[in-house]
Design an enzyme around this catalytic site. Structure first.
Site, PDB file in Angstrom:
ATOM      1  N   HIS A  75       0.452  -0.919  -0.220  1.00 26.06           N
ATOM      2  CA  HIS A  75       0.168   0.048   0.077  1.00 26.06           C
ATOM      3  C   HIS A  75       0.804   1.255   0.136  1.00 26.06           C
ATOM      4  O   HIS A  75       1.762   1.647   0.962  1.00 26.06           O
ATOM      5  CB  HIS A  75      -1.001   0.232   1.121  1.00 26.06           C
ATOM      6  N   TYR A 204      -8.999   4.942   7.969  1.00 24.76           N
ATOM      7  CA  TYR A 204      -9.334   4.935   9.343  1.00 24.76           C
ATOM      8  C   TYR A 204     -10.175   5.980   9.696  1.00 24.76           C
ATOM      9  O   TYR A 204      -9.982   7.735   9.048  1.00 24.76           O
ATOM     10  CB  TYR A 204      -7.602   6.186  10.133  1.00 24.76           C
ATOM     11  N   PRO A 296      -4.006  -0.953  18.898  1.00 27.28           N
ATOM     12  CA  PRO A 296      -3.245  -1.357  17.670  1.00 27.28           C
ATOM     13  C   PRO A 296      -3.460  -0.490  16.873  1.00 27.28           C
ATOM     14  O   PRO A 296      -3.035  -0.610  15.812  1.00 27.28           O
ATOM     15  CB  PRO A 296      -4.062  -2.328  17.346  1.00 27.28           C
ATOM     16  N   LYS A 300       1.424  -1.118  15.180  1.00 30.97           N
ATOM     17  CA  LYS A 300       3.184  -0.835  15.358  1.00 30.97           C
ATOM     18  C   LYS A 300       3.474  -2.627  15.952  1.00 30.97           C
ATOM     19  O   LYS A 300       4.712  -2.272  15.924  1.00 30.97           O
ATOM     20  CB  LYS A 300       3.805   0.331  16.400  1.00 30.97           C
ATOM     21  N   TYR A 388       4.743   6.528  10.159  1.00 26.27           N
ATOM     22  CA  TYR A 388       3.645   4.657   9.669  1.00 26.27           C
ATOM     23  C   TYR A 388       4.446   4.110   8.788  1.00 26.27           C
ATOM     24  O   TYR A 388       4.040   2.488   9.409  1.00 26.27           O
ATOM     25  CB  TYR A 388       2.278   5.632   8.701  1.00 26.27           C
TER      26      TYR A 388
END
Ligand code: FAD
Ligand code: PHB
Length: 410
Positions: A75, A204, A296, A300, A388
Site C-alpha cells: 500500500h 481510519y 493497535p 506498530k 507509519y
C-alpha cells in the site's frame, strides 16, 4: 528429566521468538524455542496485519519472504476519514518511496514456523508449566513439561518472547523493572469477513459514534474494526448489528462503504500502552510484547517485536563471534529509544481518532481541527507518513549478517 543444551533459550513462538530463532540460525547460533500453545493455535490467531517497510526488508533478507512476495499487498497510501469525507495520505511520495505491506501476522508466523522446521533446530509446542531460573548465573535454564516428560533447557541466555501475559517478565525480581502504563477507556471489536475489499488501501475513520477502521487480508477477505467499550461482551453484537454500525461510521459522502460478507471471526481486544524498562535482567532479555504493548491504532506491535530481535541478534552475534558484550549491554537502551517513539505515535493516533467518554465539546472540536490540519498540511502528513511506514532501526541488516534482498520493497 531430559536435559537439552543450547546457546539461547527462547520462550514463546510468536513473531518475536520465531524471528529471533531464525536470525540466530542464519548466524550459526543454536537455540531452543519453547511455546505453550499448539502449533495450529499459534498460526490461526488473527492479529496484526500491517508490516512496515523495514519489517518487509528484514523478512526478505532472511529468506522467508516467498509468501510475502506472493500474497502481500503493498500500500502506497492510506485514508483518514472524518465528517463524511476521505482524505488520502500518500505515504510513498512523502517518504521517498517507502510503503507498508498488508500481510497477516498468522501468515508471517506460518512462514517462520516452516522455516524453523526446515532448520531441524528444536521447537517445542504445547509445553506445560514453563518456568525460567538462574537468570543471574552464566547458565540460566528454561524448564517445562512435554509429552509427559520433564525437560530442562540449559543455555547461555534466555530470550523472553512470550508476550504480554507470559512468564518471563514476572520472573524478574521485584524492584528491577519500572512499568509505564496507560489503559484506554475503549477496545476494538474486530471482524474478518468473506468480502472483497471495496478499496485497496486502509481507511481510519473518526466518527461521532466512535472510531472505525477498514483493512483487509487478501483480495477476498475484509478486516474491520469498531471502537466499543473495553469490556464489551462480543455476544451483545449480532452480525447484523455489526454491519449496521460499520456502515454508519464508515460510509463517506462520495458513496464509498465496505462490502458486506459472511463474518468468519469476531472478537473484542482491550487497548493499552505499556513499557517495562529496562528490557533486560542479567541473562534474560525481553523482546516484543513481553516488554511493551501499544494500542493497535498505529499498527506498530508486530513491527516493534521485529526491531527488538534485530537489536538482540546483533548483541548475541557480537558475543559469540568476539566475546564482545557491549551490544548486549546497550540492548535495552537502543530498543527503548525506538519503542518510546512508537509508543508516542500509537498514543497520538489513538487519541486523535477515538471518542473519549469524559471528553468535552472543546475536545471534540479540537480533534476535528487536528484532523483538518493533518490532512491539509504537507508537513503534518509527512510526519504521520514517516512514522507509519516505520522509523529507522539503529541496527542495519548487515550488522546481523544479512544483505538487502533484490526484491526488497516488493
Ligand atoms: P506474541 O505474538 O504474543 O507471542 C508470544 C508467544 O508466547 C505466543 O505464541 C504465546 O502463546 C507464547 N507464550 C505465552 N506464555 C507462554 C509461556 N508461559 N510459555 C511459553 N510460551 C508462552 N498489533 C497490530 O499491529 N494490529 C492488530 O490488529 C493487533 N491485534 C492484536 C490482537 C490481539 C488479541 C493481541 C493480543 C495483539 C494484537 N496486536 C496487534 C499486537 C501484535 O499482534 C503483537 O504486538 C505481536 O504479536 C507481538 O509479537 P510477540 O512475539 O512479541 O508476542
Ligand atoms: C489490521 O489489518 O488488522 C490492522 C491494520 C491497521 C491497524 C491495526 C490493525 O492500525
Amino acid at each position: 528429566m531430559r536435559i537439552v543444551r543450547t546457546q539461547v533459550g527462547i520462550v514463546g513462538a510468536g513473531p518475536a521468538g520465531l524471528l529471533l530463532g531464525h536470525l540466530l540460525h542464519l548466524n550459526g547460533i543454536d537455540s531452543v524455542i519453547v511455546e505453550n500453545r499448539r502449533r495450529e493455535y499459534v498460526i490461526d490467531r488473527v492479529r496484526a496485519g500491517v508490516l512496515e517497510q523495514g519489517t518487509v526488508d528484514l523478512l526478505q533478507a532472511m529468506g522467508v519472504g516467498a509468501g510475502l512476495r506472493r500474497a502481500g499487498l503493498r500500500h502506497d497510501g492510506l485514508y483518514l476519514s472524518f465528517q463524511g469525507q476521505r482524505h488520502r495520505i500518500n505515504l510513498a511520495e512523502l517518504t521517498g518511496g517507502k510503503a507498508i505491506t498488508v500481510y497477516g501476522q498468522n501468515e508471517v508466523v506460518r512462514d517462520l514456523i516452516d522455516a524453523r522446521q526446515q532448520t531441524q533446530r528444536p521447537i517445542y509446542f504445547e509445553a506445560g508449566q514453563v518456568s525460567v531460573a538462574a537468570l543471574a548465573s552464566s547458565a540460566p535454564t528454561v524448564r517445562f513439561q512435554h509429552d509427559g516428560e520433564e525437560c530442562e533447557v540449559r543455555c547461555d541466555f534466555i530470550a523472553g518472547c512470550d508476550g504480554f501475559h507470559g512468564i518471563c517478565r514476572p520472573s524478574v525480581p521485584d524492584g528491577v523493572l519500572t512499568n509505564y502504563e496507560r489503559v484506554y477507556p475503549f477496545g476494538w471489536l474486530g471482524i474478518l469477513a468473506e468480502a472483497a475489499p471495496s478499496l485497496d488501501e486502509l481507511v481510519y475513520t473518526y466518527h461521532e459514534r466512535g472510531f472505525a477502521l477498514f483493512s483487509m487480508r487478501s483480495p477476498t477477505l475484509t478486516r474491520l474494526y469498531l471502537q466499543v467499550p473495553p469490556d464489551e461482551p462480543i455476544e451483545r453484537w449480532s452480525d447484523d448489528a455489526i454491519w449496521q454500525e460499520m456502515m454508519t461510521r464508515m460510509s463517506t459522502r462520495d458513496g464509498w462503504k465496505p462490502n458486506v460478507g459472511h463474518i468468519v471471526q469476531k472478537s473484542v481486544t482491550p487497548m493499552r500502552s505499556f513499557v517495562a524498562a529496562p528490557m533486560r535482567y542479567e541473562r534474560l532479555f525481553l523482546a516484543g510484547d513481553a516488554a511493551h504493548i501499544v494500542p493497535p491504532t498505529g499498527a506498530k506491535g508486530l513491527n516493534l517485536a521485529a526491531s527488538d530481535v534485530v537489536v538482540l541478534a546483533r548483541g548475541l552475534r557480537a558475543f559469540y563471534d568476539d566475546g564482545d558484550t557491549s551490544f548486549l549491554d546497550s540492548y535495552s537502551d537502543v530498543c527503548l529509544r525506538r519503542v518510546w517513539k512508537a509508543q508516542r505515535f500509537s498514543w497520538w493516533m489513538t487519541s486523535t481518532l477515538h471518542r473519549f467518554p469524559d471528553e468535552t465539546a472543546f475536545d471534540h472540536q479540537r480533534q476535528i481541527a487536528d484532523l483538518d490540519y493533518l490532512t491539509g498540511s504537507r508537513a503534518a502528513m509527512t510526519s504521520l507518513a514517516e512514522q507509519y511506514v516505520g522509523l529507522p532501526v539503529e541496527v542495519a541488516l548487515e550488522d546481523v549478517g544479512l544483505t538487502r534482498h533484490l526484491h526488497s520493497g516488493a
